[in-house]
Scaffold this motif. Structure first.
Motif, mmCIF file in Angstrom:
data_model
loop_
_atom_site.group_PDB
_atom_site.id
_atom_site.type_symbol
_atom_site.label_atom_id
_atom_site.label_comp_id
_atom_site.label_asym_id
_atom_site.label_seq_id
_atom_site.Cartn_x
_atom_site.Cartn_y
_atom_site.Cartn_z
ATOM 1 N N LEU A 18 1.651 2.023 -3.614
ATOM 2 C CA LEU A 18 0.320 2.412 -4.218
ATOM 3 C C LEU A 18 0.029 3.776 -3.876
ATOM 4 O O LEU A 18 -0.541 4.604 -4.606
ATOM 5 C CB LEU A 18 -0.806 1.445 -4.057
ATOM 6 C CG LEU A 18 -0.734 0.013 -4.505
ATOM 7 C CD1 LEU A 18 -1.899 -0.892 -3.998
ATOM 8 C CD2 LEU A 18 -0.412 0.113 -6.133
ATOM 9 N N TYR A 19 0.467 4.289 -2.903
ATOM 10 C CA TYR A 19 0.347 5.700 -2.531
ATOM 11 C C TYR A 19 0.867 6.754 -3.211
ATOM 12 O O TYR A 19 0.364 7.706 -3.581
ATOM 13 C CB TYR A 19 0.801 5.823 -0.922
ATOM 14 C CG TYR A 19 0.696 7.146 -0.581
ATOM 15 C CD1 TYR A 19 -0.547 8.031 -0.150
ATOM 16 C CD2 TYR A 19 1.590 8.186 -0.639
ATOM 17 C CE1 TYR A 19 -0.789 9.258 0.207
ATOM 18 C CE2 TYR A 19 1.624 9.585 -0.247
ATOM 19 C CZ TYR A 19 0.343 10.011 0.073
ATOM 20 O OH TYR A 19 0.400 11.394 0.374
ATOM 21 N N GLN A 49 0.789 -1.435 -0.023
ATOM 22 C CA GLN A 49 -0.026 0.021 0.075
ATOM 23 C C GLN A 49 0.985 1.271 0.185
ATOM 24 O O GLN A 49 0.307 2.255 -0.448
ATOM 25 C CB GLN A 49 -0.885 -0.125 1.121
ATOM 26 C CG GLN A 49 -1.886 -1.089 0.993
ATOM 27 C CD GLN A 49 -2.756 -1.113 -0.136
ATOM 28 O OE1 GLN A 49 -3.106 0.034 -0.585
ATOM 29 N NE2 GLN A 49 -2.927 -2.212 -0.698
ATOM 30 N N LYS A 75 0.044 4.357 -8.582
ATOM 31 C CA LYS A 75 -1.065 3.815 -8.596
ATOM 32 C C LYS A 75 -1.139 2.284 -9.072
ATOM 33 O O LYS A 75 -1.933 1.483 -8.757
ATOM 34 C CB LYS A 75 -2.011 4.645 -9.585
ATOM 35 C CG LYS A 75 -2.263 6.084 -8.934
ATOM 36 C CD LYS A 75 -2.948 6.026 -7.438
ATOM 37 C CE LYS A 75 -2.884 7.568 -7.180
ATOM 38 N NZ LYS A 75 -2.907 7.630 -5.591
ATOM 39 N N THR A 76 -0.040 1.866 -9.910
ATOM 40 C CA THR A 76 -0.088 0.899 -10.634
ATOM 41 C C THR A 76 1.586 0.340 -10.851
ATOM 42 O O THR A 76 2.454 0.925 -10.687
ATOM 43 C CB THR A 76 -0.587 0.511 -11.826
ATOM 44 O OG1 THR A 76 0.344 1.528 -12.925
ATOM 45 C CG2 THR A 76 -1.857 1.006 -11.917
#
Length: 194
Positions: free
Chosen positions: A45-46, A42, A49-50
């Protein structure tokens, strides 16, 4: 850099560069990158995004280093032959000093088959275009087609990448002395073919 506090984003890019260059795009997951840093997926991902976005950020940085290398040579007041030799020498030096850059570029060419259709950003385009332009002022290459110059430059860049990536293996096979002898004549032999 000394005295600089690395941001999490910077650490993700540096770690991802190493992992993508070693394992390729498909062999590296976001969990691998975050796990190397002792963080959660996570946290990546912050910032990204991918996985594709992280990979794009890594490629963008590597391409910027290669762009700077070729741009620096182009701006020098040198003969066409000296520019080519200087470019190739700097490229070899860079791939030795930053082996993950050379490996990632090679991996990108190998792993890109499935992503090529969807990709809209070609990070190496400037580098390849400007590198090829170094041949157009050489007497032997002046009247050759752009396709021939592109093919020749692509072969030169490929040979340098392949040689620098394989130096540890060649040292183990031949021994350091033979590798050093080969390294000493590698560029001059390569340039003589052009």
């Amino acid at each position: 850099m000394t005295g600089r506090i690395d941001s999490p984003k910077r650490k993700f890019i540096e770690t991802a560069l190493r992992l993508f260059s070693e394992r390729g795009f498909y062999g590296t997951s976001l969990a691998d990158v975050s796990g190397e840093l002792g963080l959660t997926k996570q946290s990546i991902l912050y910032h990204f995004k991918t996985k594709e976005a992280l990979y794009g950020a890594v490629l963008e940085e590597v391409a910027a280093r290669f762009d700077a290398l070729v741009n620096n040579v182009i701006q020098q007041d040198l003969s066409a032959e000296k520019k080519l030799k200087t470019f190739l020498a700097h490229l070899l030096e860079h791939t030795r000093e930053a082996p993950y850059d050379g490996r990632l570029i090679t991996r990108e060419l190998l792993d890109n088959l499935e992503r090529v259709e969807a990709s809209r950003k070609w990070y190496l385009k400037h580098f390849l275009t400007e590198s090829t332009s170094l041949l157009q002022d050489l007497p032997k290459w002046r009247y050759r087609t752009e396709a021939e110059r592109t093919a020749a430059m692509y072969q030169l860049i490929g040979a340098i990448s392949y040689f620098s990536i394989s130096e540890p293996t060649l040292s183990a096979i031949w021994g350091k002395e033979k590798l050093d002898e080969t390294s000493g004549v590698f560029l001059s032999t390569l340039v003589s073919r052009i």
